[in-house]
Structures are given as C-alpha cells and as structure tokens.
Design an enzyme around this catalytic site. Structure first.
Site, PDB file in Angstrom:
ATOM      1  N   GLY A  69      -5.693  -2.546   7.889  1.00  0.00           N
ATOM      2  CA  GLY A  69      -5.777  -3.794   8.623  1.00  0.00           C
ATOM      3  C   GLY A  69      -6.820  -3.659   9.719  1.00  0.00           C
ATOM      4  O   GLY A  69      -7.135  -2.551  10.174  1.00  0.00           O
ATOM      5  N   GLY A 118      -3.451  -0.601   5.730  1.00  0.00           N
ATOM      6  CA  GLY A 118      -3.261  -1.832   4.984  1.00  0.00           C
ATOM      7  C   GLY A 118      -3.790  -1.791   3.575  1.00  0.00           C
ATOM      8  O   GLY A 118      -3.307  -2.519   2.700  1.00  0.00           O
ATOM      9  N   GLU A 141      -1.843   6.477  11.144  1.00  0.00           N
ATOM     10  CA  GLU A 141      -1.478   5.664  12.304  1.00  0.00           C
ATOM     11  C   GLU A 141      -0.958   6.452  13.504  1.00  0.00           C
ATOM     12  O   GLU A 141      -1.136   6.025  14.651  1.00  0.00           O
ATOM     13  CB  GLU A 141      -0.439   4.606  11.889  1.00  0.00           C
ATOM     14  CG  GLU A 141      -0.989   3.487  11.038  1.00  0.00           C
ATOM     15  CD  GLU A 141      -1.216   3.871   9.586  1.00  0.00           C
ATOM     16  OE1 GLU A 141      -1.836   3.095   8.846  1.00  0.00           O
ATOM     17  OE2 GLU A 141      -0.774   4.974   9.176  1.00  0.00           O
ATOM     18  N   ASP A 149       2.949   1.851   8.487  1.00  0.00           N
ATOM     19  CA  ASP A 149       3.606   0.577   8.174  1.00  0.00           C
ATOM     20  C   ASP A 149       3.273   0.141   6.749  1.00  0.00           C
ATOM     21  O   ASP A 149       3.210   0.978   5.857  1.00  0.00           O
ATOM     22  CB  ASP A 149       3.217  -0.482   9.216  1.00  0.00           C
ATOM     23  CG  ASP A 149       1.731  -0.815   9.223  1.00  0.00           C
ATOM     24  OD1 ASP A 149       0.920   0.041   8.807  1.00  0.00           O
ATOM     25  OD2 ASP A 149       1.369  -1.925   9.660  1.00  0.00           O
TER      26      ASP A 149
END
Length: 358
Positions: A69, A118, A141, A149
């Site tokens: 992302g 992402g 991350e 995530d």
C-alpha cells in the site's frame, strides 16, 4: 515508463480473461485508494459476467508486482489529520483483500519482482500465484513501526514450522524456492513467459494445464526452508523476548543474523506482530481482517509508525528512534488493548455484506 496522465491501474478483456495491470512502475506499483476501489469494481463486474471465466493480475515495469500500500500517502494523510481519508484507505484495501479471498472465479497472479505488504494481500489470497526468477516476498512492516496486515494475521500463522512468525517478526525476504515450498506461490515460470501465459489463459480451458505448459524447474530452496528446524525451535517461544533468547543460545550464523535483524525493528511492532501470530491461528479470515482494521486505525496514532515512516521513507536516514527503545518497555496491557473493539463502535464487516464506497 508510465506517463503522468496514464491510469494507475488498467483493466482489459482478453478472451475469457479479465486482465488487471497495476500501472505505477515508478512507485513499484504501490496501491492507492483509487486503485483499490477501481479493482474492487472490476472484480465485481467480472464475477457476474459469465463470459469471464478467470482473472489475471500483474504489475508493470518488471521491478515489482506491487511493493505494498502507498504508506507515504497514508502517512501524509494522518499527519494532516484527515482521519476520514485514512479510514477510507484502510477500508478499501482490506475489503479488497477479503474479496480476493472469497472470489468465486480463478484468480491468477503473475508475480515478477518485489511483492510486499499490500501486494501480498492482492496475490496470496487468490487461487493461483505464479512466481518468477526475480520473485521476492516480504512483510517488512515491523521495520516501519507498523504490523503485518492485509490478512497476514490469518495466513502467516498457518505456514509450516513457524515460518510465518519468522517472516512477521523479521520482515525477511523469501525467494521463489522457499515460496513454492511454503505454498506462498503455487507455480513457477520465467517472467519472459508471462505474456504467453496471459494469451494461453485468455483462450479458456484448464488453468492448471496452461500454467504447466509454461512451467520451469523449481528454484533451489532458500534459508527459510534450509533453516526450518532452527526457525521452528526458536519462533515457537511464548514471547519475543524468549525468541531472541533462543536465537542467542542457538549461536548459528543464521540465528545470530536473525536476532540482530529483529533488534533493529520496533519493539512495539514486534510485540503486536507476535500477538497477531498467537491469536490468528484460531481466527476465521473475516475476524483476522477486523483485528487488522482495529490495529491499523490505532497505528495512525502510534509514535513508532510516524517515526518508522520518517526514517525509512521520508528522511531515509534509517535511524528510527523507537519508543519504547526495547522490549522491556513494551506494555503487555497496551498490546492486548490494541486488539479490542474501537471505541466509536463503528466497525466494518469483511464477509461480503459490505463493499467499498468512494
């Protein structure tokens, strides 16, 4: 290279296939809010179209399928106090991840180069994942004060020999050989054959047969599989502190390098990620996505998120000032509370009863 006036994401019909091309090569095809909403809409349209029998997703440029992302965009929005825009970003990305997971048609990702964050969410939850010679997967991350995530609360704890916990707590990259052995990838081909795979899949017929026609020998395994015994022994520990102690006691070069890498990561993020792995093994996918949404909304107020993005992506000095500076300072009560329901009670569902709104 892509011109500034070109769309960030391209949609095309090729015979029986719906083809999606991530079109931000200069940004390693990082996923934006607009890309998530557009992709969700195309998938919905093709799912109800009987003439589309499969979906293909790839990235443009050769360097990356999708590097994740657009964290810099999220960081900027959060610092400007644009909470509604931040919320929309996470909802769009996470609803898209959940849609890929429950998609009723074959979903083929052709992965060339980097696939992180992402990008893993766009590919791993689909039915077919084709690695190439430059494939490199990671969930890095914890190195920017965030957490793994896009459904990794569900997926990583289910990998063999605690390898998912290893990936979550280190952010280490996985090559094609290890990815195939772990099930992160399902097939392997040369990137030069990806155009041929698209043409073959567009003709209809068996997807497995088409992918097999373009298959190349599996690459050799890498450190995750080669060090499976050490990873299982060390990363089965009940806490991050104990994992580090076991790595230190092991004393192998792999263990020493792994412990050193972990000690550069945010102690708070390491603790969050370890709790994800502990809880996620018993969660359904929708439950895992909700847990991640709660964490993502709270992460916008974490010191380590803002400091990690500053150090890695903004100033690029790679010298984050983590608070707390070590695991001793991490509050276990605060870690547990991060997984609780959001105080406003306005929580989404990731079961298909809700979609993305622009």
């Amino acid at each position: 290279m892509t011109g500034a006036d070109e769309p960030e994401i391209l949609f095309e019909r090729r015979g029986e296939a719906g083809l999606i091309t991530l079109n931000r090569p200069r940004s390693l095809n990082a996923l934006t809010f607009a890309m998530s909403t557009a992709m969700y809409g195309a998938l919905a349209e093709w799912e109800s179209d009987r003439t589309v029998t499969r979906v293909i997703v790839r990235g443009r440029g050769g360097r990356a399928f999708c590097a994740g992302g657009d964290i810099r965009q999220i960081y900027d929005l959060a610092r400007l106090g644009r909470q509604e825009d931040v919320k929309k970003f996470w909802l769009a990305e996470y609803h898209l991840n959940a849609y890929v997971k429950r998609y009723t048609k074959p979903y083929v990702s052709l992965i060339e180069g980097i696939v992180m964050g992402g990008g893993v969410g766009l590919s791993l939850h689909g039915s077919h994942r084709v690695s190439s010679e430059r494939y490199a997967l990671a969930m890095p991350e914890v190195g920017i004060g965030f957490f793994p995530d896009v459904g990794m609360t569900y997926s990583l704890p289910r990998l063999a020999n605690r390898s998912g916990t290893y990936l979550a707590l280190t952010g280490a990259r996985v090559g094609a050989g290890d990815a195939l052995a772990l099930g992160l990838a399902t097939h392997h081909s040369e990137a030069a054959d990806f155009d041929g795979i698209v043409d073959d899949l567009a003709k209809g017929g068996s997807i497995e047969a088409a992918l097999d026609r373009h298959a190349t020998p599996r690459p050799e395994i890498g450190p995750v599989i080669a060090q499976a015994e050490t990873i299982a022994a060390c990363f089965s520990a009940a806490s991050v502190t104990e994992i580090l102690a076991r790595l230190d006691e092991n004393g192998s070069s792999f263990a020493i390098e792994t412990a050193a890498l972990m000690r550069t990561r945010s102690p708070h993020s390491l603790s969050i990620a370890h709790e994800q792995m502990r809880r996620g093994i018993s969660m359904e996918f929708g439950e895992a996505m909700l847990a991640e949404y709660r964490l993502a909304m709270r992460a916008m107020g974490w010191h380590d998120f803002h400091e990690g993005v500053r150090a890695v992506l903004v100033d690029k000095d790679n010298r984050p000032d983590w608070h707390p500076a070590d695991l001793v300072g991490v509050d276990p009560v605060g870690i547990a509370e991060a997984f609780t329901a959001l105080p406003d009670g306005d929580e989404p569902r990731f079961d298909g009863s809700e979609g993305i709104t622009a």
